[in-house]
Write a protein that holds these residues in place. Sequence first.
Motif, mmCIF file in Angstrom:
data_model
loop_
_atom_site.group_PDB
_atom_site.id
_atom_site.type_symbol
_atom_site.label_atom_id
_atom_site.label_comp_id
_atom_site.label_asym_id
_atom_site.label_seq_id
_atom_site.Cartn_x
_atom_site.Cartn_y
_atom_site.Cartn_z
ATOM 1 N N PRO A 44 -19.957 -14.546 -11.724
ATOM 2 C CA PRO A 44 -19.934 -16.015 -11.651
ATOM 3 C C PRO A 44 -19.654 -16.685 -12.990
ATOM 4 O O PRO A 44 -19.001 -17.721 -13.050
ATOM 5 C CB PRO A 44 -21.339 -16.360 -11.146
ATOM 6 N N GLY A 45 -20.160 -16.089 -14.082
ATOM 7 C CA GLY A 45 -19.930 -16.685 -15.391
ATOM 8 C C GLY A 45 -18.456 -16.774 -15.725
ATOM 9 O O GLY A 45 -17.973 -17.800 -16.230
ATOM 10 N N ASP A 46 -17.717 -15.698 -15.441
ATOM 11 C CA ASP A 46 -16.270 -15.706 -15.675
ATOM 12 C C ASP A 46 -15.584 -16.753 -14.813
ATOM 13 O O ASP A 46 -14.615 -17.397 -15.233
ATOM 14 C CB ASP A 46 -15.678 -14.330 -15.364
ATOM 15 N N THR A 47 -16.062 -16.914 -13.585
ATOM 16 C CA THR A 47 -15.451 -17.881 -12.670
ATOM 17 C C THR A 47 -15.512 -19.290 -13.244
ATOM 18 O O THR A 47 -14.505 -19.998 -13.317
ATOM 19 C CB THR A 47 -16.164 -17.856 -11.311
ATOM 20 N N VAL A 48 -16.690 -19.703 -13.678
ATOM 21 C CA VAL A 48 -16.859 -21.051 -14.216
ATOM 22 C C VAL A 48 -16.088 -21.199 -15.527
ATOM 23 O O VAL A 48 -15.420 -22.206 -15.768
ATOM 24 C CB VAL A 48 -18.358 -21.360 -14.428
ATOM 25 N N LEU A 49 -16.165 -20.179 -16.383
ATOM 26 C CA LEU A 49 -15.491 -20.230 -17.677
ATOM 27 C C LEU A 49 -13.987 -20.396 -17.526
ATOM 28 O O LEU A 49 -13.374 -21.297 -18.107
ATOM 29 C CB LEU A 49 -15.803 -18.956 -18.469
ATOM 30 N N VAL A 50 -13.385 -19.525 -16.728
ATOM 31 C CA VAL A 50 -11.927 -19.544 -16.605
ATOM 32 C C VAL A 50 -11.456 -20.779 -15.844
ATOM 33 O O VAL A 50 -10.423 -21.370 -16.173
ATOM 34 C CB VAL A 50 -11.432 -18.248 -15.924
ATOM 35 N N SER A 51 -12.195 -21.186 -14.828
ATOM 36 C CA SER A 51 -11.831 -22.397 -14.101
ATOM 37 C C SER A 51 -11.771 -23.593 -15.038
ATOM 38 O O SER A 51 -10.809 -24.384 -15.023
ATOM 39 C CB SER A 51 -12.840 -22.654 -12.976
ATOM 40 N N THR A 52 -12.771 -23.725 -15.891
ATOM 41 C CA THR A 52 -12.810 -24.848 -16.835
ATOM 42 C C THR A 52 -11.704 -24.727 -17.884
ATOM 43 O O THR A 52 -11.022 -25.705 -18.207
ATOM 44 C CB THR A 52 -14.179 -24.909 -17.534
ATOM 45 N N LEU A 53 -11.509 -23.524 -18.409
ATOM 46 C CA LEU A 53 -10.494 -23.310 -19.433
ATOM 47 C C LEU A 53 -9.092 -23.624 -18.917
ATOM 48 O O LEU A 53 -8.335 -24.369 -19.559
ATOM 49 C CB LEU A 53 -10.553 -21.857 -19.927
ATOM 50 N N LEU A 54 -8.741 -23.072 -17.757
ATOM 51 C CA LEU A 54 -7.397 -23.298 -17.235
ATOM 52 C C LEU A 54 -7.179 -24.761 -16.872
ATOM 53 O O LEU A 54 -6.078 -25.291 -17.030
ATOM 54 C CB LEU A 54 -7.144 -22.395 -16.023
ATOM 55 N N GLY A 55 -8.228 -25.417 -16.393
ATOM 56 C CA GLY A 55 -8.110 -26.852 -16.119
ATOM 57 C C GLY A 55 -7.761 -27.627 -17.376
ATOM 58 O O GLY A 55 -6.895 -28.510 -17.359
ATOM 59 N N LYS A 56 -8.414 -27.306 -18.496
ATOM 60 C CA LYS A 56 -8.130 -27.970 -19.768
ATOM 61 C C LYS A 56 -6.703 -27.677 -20.242
ATOM 62 O O LYS A 56 -6.006 -28.564 -20.760
ATOM 63 C CB LYS A 56 -9.126 -27.509 -20.831
ATOM 64 N N LEU A 57 -6.256 -26.432 -20.067
ATOM 65 C CA LEU A 57 -4.920 -26.065 -20.528
ATOM 66 C C LEU A 57 -3.833 -26.732 -19.683
ATOM 67 O O LEU A 57 -2.803 -27.167 -20.217
ATOM 68 C CB LEU A 57 -4.756 -24.535 -20.495
ATOM 69 N N VAL A 58 -4.058 -26.823 -18.375
ATOM 70 C CA VAL A 58 -3.091 -27.511 -17.513
ATOM 71 C C VAL A 58 -2.996 -28.981 -17.910
ATOM 72 O O VAL A 58 -1.910 -29.560 -17.976
ATOM 73 C CB VAL A 58 -3.479 -27.354 -16.029
ATOM 74 N N GLU A 59 -4.132 -29.596 -18.203
ATOM 75 C CA GLU A 59 -4.129 -30.989 -18.654
ATOM 76 C C GLU A 59 -3.323 -31.149 -19.944
ATOM 77 O O GLU A 59 -2.687 -32.184 -20.174
ATOM 78 C CB GLU A 59 -5.562 -31.470 -18.905
#
Length: 325
Positions: free
Chosen positions: A131-146
């Motif tokens: 779960p930790g990776d899920t939240v981390l990567v979801s947030t990171l990729l969202g920031k990068l797409v922005e």
Amino acid sequence: MVPPPRFDAVRFATYEPDPAQPSQAEAVKVLSDFAAGLGSGEPAKKRGWFRKAPAAPKGPRGVYLDGGYGVGKTHLLASLWHATDAPPEKKAFGTFVELTNLVGALGFQKTVQTLGGHRLLCIDEFELDDPGDTVLVSTLLGKLVEAGVALAATSNTLPGKLGEGRFAAADFLREIQGLSAHFRPLRIDGEDYRHRGLPAAPAPAAEEAVIKASHATDGATLDPFPALLQHLAEVHPSRYGALTDGIRAVCLTGVKEVPDQATALRLVVLADRLYDREIPVLASGVAFDRLFSEEMLAGGYRKKYFRAISRLTALARDGQGLLPA
């Protein structure tokens, strides 16, 4: 963060689609168009008072290559990296594990700053194991797409199915769906090219032959398999690539079934790094297709284990060249 040595020279033109699998040729076309669509990265011309701003691109700003092991997904991902018209410092290539290790080394905000100026981020072997990776990567990729970064990833699991069989994915459904929204899935069908039309995996060598070959081969290592597994437990997986620096062949004695899941997952990472660097493996003991128990091959990490078996088998074929004629 560039493609590993095995994929340094690959291009779309060197990918050989299986004529019986139309999705492979389609993938080449889609990814070629995707690379062309990223453009040269030149800043847009200043718009006048009465000129409309260009519309923001609709839909996912990423492509997700889904398919079984050995259909050439990493070849295509590396080809996309090479085809993208940008200097190497403006595009990044790494495995999912390497990406999470980067966040651990730099911190989250610094990683966003570092990758946010890139035109393309390629993520190989995209898998969510906790779960930790899920939240981390979801947030990171969202920031990068922005920030305007284009994404490309490979995996054996569709983005909406990541994490299944490994943890309570339903509890993190929002994050998983958020990840899925960043990508256009591109299915690639086919059989493992590493074994297409080839004979079965070579039988393990005799221990004496492995020892002799190690002494006769410059740059070869020689280790008892249990000792290697113990050493891997003492080194962070992010350093497994560095373990292979300067090594031209790996010789192992007494290979046997791995004892537990944690050990098996460490071995998977090592297998990936050896394969990336095209290092042949010569071993005595059991065959590589017997490394993992039936229970492991039926569990949530089964696709990782099958990938490791496939890659180690290919390296074992290369290792046959270490034996005397």
